[in-house]
Design an enzyme around this catalytic site. Structure first.
Site, short mmCIF file in Angstrom:
data_model
loop_
_atom_site.label_atom_id
_atom_site.label_comp_id
_atom_site.label_asym_id
_atom_site.label_seq_id
_atom_site.Cartn_x
_atom_site.Cartn_y
_atom_site.Cartn_z
N LYS A 209 0.76 -1.24 0.18
CA LYS A 209 0.14 0.01 -0.09
C LYS A 209 0.85 1.27 0.12
O LYS A 209 0.63 2.30 -0.78
CB LYS A 209 -1.00 -0.05 1.20
N GLU A 215 11.15 -4.33 3.82
CA GLU A 215 11.30 -5.95 3.47
C GLU A 215 10.65 -6.20 2.07
O GLU A 215 11.30 -6.82 1.16
CB GLU A 215 10.40 -6.65 4.37
N GLY A 270 -4.17 -2.08 5.92
CA GLY A 270 -3.71 -3.30 5.42
C GLY A 270 -4.51 -4.68 5.86
O GLY A 270 -4.75 -5.53 5.04
N ARG A 271 -4.76 -4.85 6.95
CA ARG A 271 -5.33 -5.99 7.48
C ARG A 271 -6.73 -6.23 7.02
O ARG A 271 -7.41 -7.33 7.50
CB ARG A 271 -5.11 -6.17 9.16
N GLU A 356 -3.20 -6.63 16.12
CA GLU A 356 -2.69 -5.26 15.60
C GLU A 356 -3.77 -4.09 15.79
O GLU A 356 -3.68 -3.10 15.95
CB GLU A 356 -2.52 -5.29 14.17
N HIS A 387 -3.25 -33.32 19.13
CA HIS A 387 -2.01 -34.04 19.42
C HIS A 387 -0.71 -33.22 19.93
O HIS A 387 0.33 -33.83 19.95
CB HIS A 387 -1.54 -35.03 18.19
N LYS A 513 10.74 -0.80 13.82
CA LYS A 513 11.27 -0.60 12.53
C LYS A 513 12.19 0.43 12.48
O LYS A 513 13.45 0.33 11.72
CB LYS A 513 10.32 0.12 11.72
C1 G6Q Z 1 -1.77 -3.92 8.42
C2 G6Q Z 1 -0.55 -3.19 8.61
C3 G6Q Z 1 0.60 -3.48 7.98
C4 G6Q Z 1 0.96 -3.59 6.77
C5 G6Q Z 1 2.14 -3.92 6.35
C6 G6Q Z 1 2.67 -3.58 5.06
O1 G6Q Z 1 -2.78 -3.24 8.88
O2 G6Q Z 1 -0.73 -1.77 8.29
O3 G6Q Z 1 0.61 -5.02 8.48
O4 G6Q Z 1 0.05 -4.27 5.98
O5 G6Q Z 1 3.09 -3.13 6.90
O6 G6Q Z 1 2.39 -2.51 4.54
P1 G6Q Z 1 2.58 -1.92 3.04
O7 G6Q Z 1 1.40 -2.73 2.32
O8 G6Q Z 1 2.17 -0.59 2.99
O9 G6Q Z 1 3.90 -2.37 2.34
#
Ligand code: G6Q
Length: 552
Positions: A209, A215, A270-271, A356, A387, A513
């Site tokens: 996003k 990463e 994102g989530r 989160e 198990h 971070k």
């Molecule tokens: C989710 C968070 C987080 C995010 C990641 C990736 O709600 O905001 O998990 O999705 O850090 O972010 P980008 O999509 O911006 O790379």
């Protein structure tokens, strides 16, 4: 409720504490014995989903009090604010509109006086068209070969949801198309995928996003370098690398062709983003029709959540029951146990969604919250976990609530296996609830001498009274999965509202971070270190023992 009045200062809060004290020794066994209709009264159904919440330490009074709490916390009002596009993500000044992603085109939702629904549909259609062209072989690699491997490079919300949905819907997947997910910056994750694919038949989706996540960007750069090392050219990148992002210019700077960038929106966290273009890898896997069914399932749950009375509202009930344990029994964790191999990443997705969102001890207006909030979410697929960690659920000292998610039908023609799977799920919820008394344990050991019985019987006692919800789904199909995921989104939302949390920011992710950015260059130099003694020691030890194999 007045914003200056914290929820734990309300009379209903005190009443709930009092109610917990007076009912905490009730055993669910007795509740079932007293009321043979308990299941009838404590289950709800929506389309192909049924929730049985009768195996909980609750009575009708508990539910009434919890519903009053939800009313006082203005769950309805906040829900309306969310669906109308008000900026309820206060700390980031953003609307929260994952529910808009599931709306039909004719409905309007305004953010800053702009109807966002046409934008959503335009972008979704672009993504559908693209996915279909990959699936039907129209979109080929530069050599004219069809695409056989899709590599989604993204992390967190740009990974967990799409991966979980793709795995869950494997029976709906195009057979000759493999979808891989690379999230971890541990090079092993990427290399294990690259070692199995052919560049001319691969499509890389850079899902970010923000397009600033280090990463993801590093993995994307490494993938690009590998692509070129395999004999492909810079020019070929435009055909084999696409992006999903709300930062279009950043994706272009990376070298992605403008027409291969699919937009995301600022107001989707994102989530919560698997419903958006972030689901492109899923669309490639299962196709437009199935993805639309997935959206329709989410929408069906939204409608139910927005309109059903609180007492019969599935996400609200789950939310209140969870909150009852976390806040009033001070439990710290909640297990997610899907009896479905395809749902093996569900716990990981819900871990992010819940932890989160609600893993916070400061309220939305900056106030300290003086009570227990978001639980630790964990879990594993059944029966495997029986198990492994079920011993602790049955005989350990802690109260731990769980959700059992069980499909009634399997897509594979394995009815005998499926019945064994389901029998195990039902048996576990029964055993967890019912338990086994000392007298029952003694009775089972009549064949032993007294000394052996005295030694063994206490070890065979199951305290029981361990709560669980059971969610039965007709089958795991796109629609039902959509309902299930939206249900959990709303569950988390309602808890956040009652606790007074902003469930839509994630400041807790930032600090580490920033420190990683500082430490990364220190690992490759010999300069002085100014961390605490432990961190200095770890860096020094790494410097001494690391063999640099960088080919960059
Ligand atoms: C989710 C968070 C987080 C995010 C990641 C990736 O709600 O905001 O998990 O999705 O850090 O972010 P980008 O999509 O911006 O790379």
């Amino acid at each position: 409720m007045n914003p200056s009045c914290s929820i734990n200062q309300t009379a209903i809060w005190a009443q709930l504490h009092q109610h917990q004290r007076s009912t905490r020794f009730l055993h669910m066994r007795e509740l079932f014995e007293q009321d043979p209709d308990r299941f009838e009264k404590m289950h709800e159904q929506l389309n192909g989903l049924m929730l049985d919440y009768s195996k909980n330490r609750i009575t009708e009074d508990t539910l009434n009090l919890l519903i009053e709490l939800a009313t006082i916390a203005d769950v309805r009002g906040w829900t309306d604010k969310m669906r109308r596009g008000e900026k309820i993500n206060i700390s980031e000044n953003r609307a929260v509109l994952h529910t808009a992603l599931r709306l039909p085109a004719e409905v309007a939702v305004y953010v800053d006086n702009h109807n966002v629904v046409p934008d959503i549909h335009a972008e979704l259609e672009r993504a559908f068209t693209f996915a279909e062209s990959v699936r039907n072989g129209e979109y080929t690699g530069v050599t004219g070969e069809t695409i056989t491997d899709i590599v989604n490079i993204g992390i967190g919300g740009s990974h967990l949801g799409p991966e979980m949905v793709t795995l869950a819907l494997r029976p709906f997947q195009q057979p000759n198309l493999n979808v891989h997910y690379v999230a971890n910056v541990d090079g092993a994750n990427l290399m294990e995928v690259l070692n199995t694919i052919k560049p001319s038949r691969s499509l890389f989706i850079i899902a970010s996003k923000s397009f600033t996540t280090p990463e993801t960007l590093l993995n994307a750069q490494t993938a690009r370098r590998w692509f070129l090392q395999q004999g492909m050219t810079e020019k070929d990148i435009a055909r084999h690398f696409i992006a999903i992002s709300s930062a279009v210019s950043k994706a272009q700077d990376f070298g992605i062709d403008a027409q291969n960038i699919f937009a995301m929106f600022d107001w989707v966290g994102g989530r919560f983003s698997v419903w958006s273009t972030i689901g492109l890898s899923v669309m490639c896997a299962i196709g437009k029709k199935n993805f639309q069914d997935f959206l329709a399932g989410g929408r069906a749950m939204d409608e139910h959540f927005f309109t059903a009375p609180l007492r019969h509202n599935i996400p609200v009930l789950l939310s209140l029951i969870g909150l009852w344990y976390h806040t009033f029994y001070n439990t710290t964790s909640h297990a997610i146990i899907p009896y479905d191999h395809g749902l093996r990443r569900l716990a990981a997705h819900l871990q992010q969604l819940d932890m989160e969102s609600n893993g916070k001890q400061v309220g939305r207006y900056g106030e300290h919250l003086d009570f227990d909030t978001g639980p630790v979410i964990w879990g594993e697929e059944g029966v495997n976990c029986q198990h492994a960690f079920f011993q602790l659920l049955h005989q350990g000292p802690r109260l731990i609530s769980s959700d059992f998610i069980v499909p009634i039908n399997s897509f594979y023609h394995v009815s005998t296996q499926h019945k064994m799977l389901v029998a195990n799920a039902f048996a576990q919820t029964e055993a967890l609830m019912h338990g086994k008394t000392l007298a029952e344990a003694y009775a089972e050991l009549m064949h032993l001498d007294n000394k052996s019985r005295d030694m063994l019987a206490p070890q065979k006692v199951f305290p029981g009274n361990q709560p669980s919800n059971t969610l039965l789904l007709d089958e795991i199909n796109p629609f039902n999965l959509g309902m299930l995921l939206a249900m959990y989104e709303h569950k988390v939302f309602v808890q956040g509202i009652i606790w007074g949390i902003n469930s839509f920011d994630q400041w807790g992710v930032e600090y580490g971070k920033v420190l990683a950015k500082k430490i990364q260059p220190e690992l490759g130099t010999t300069g002085p270190l100014q961390h605490d003694a432990s961190t200095n020691g770890l860096i020094a030890y790494f410097r001494k023992h690391h063999h640099d194999t960088n080919t960059n």
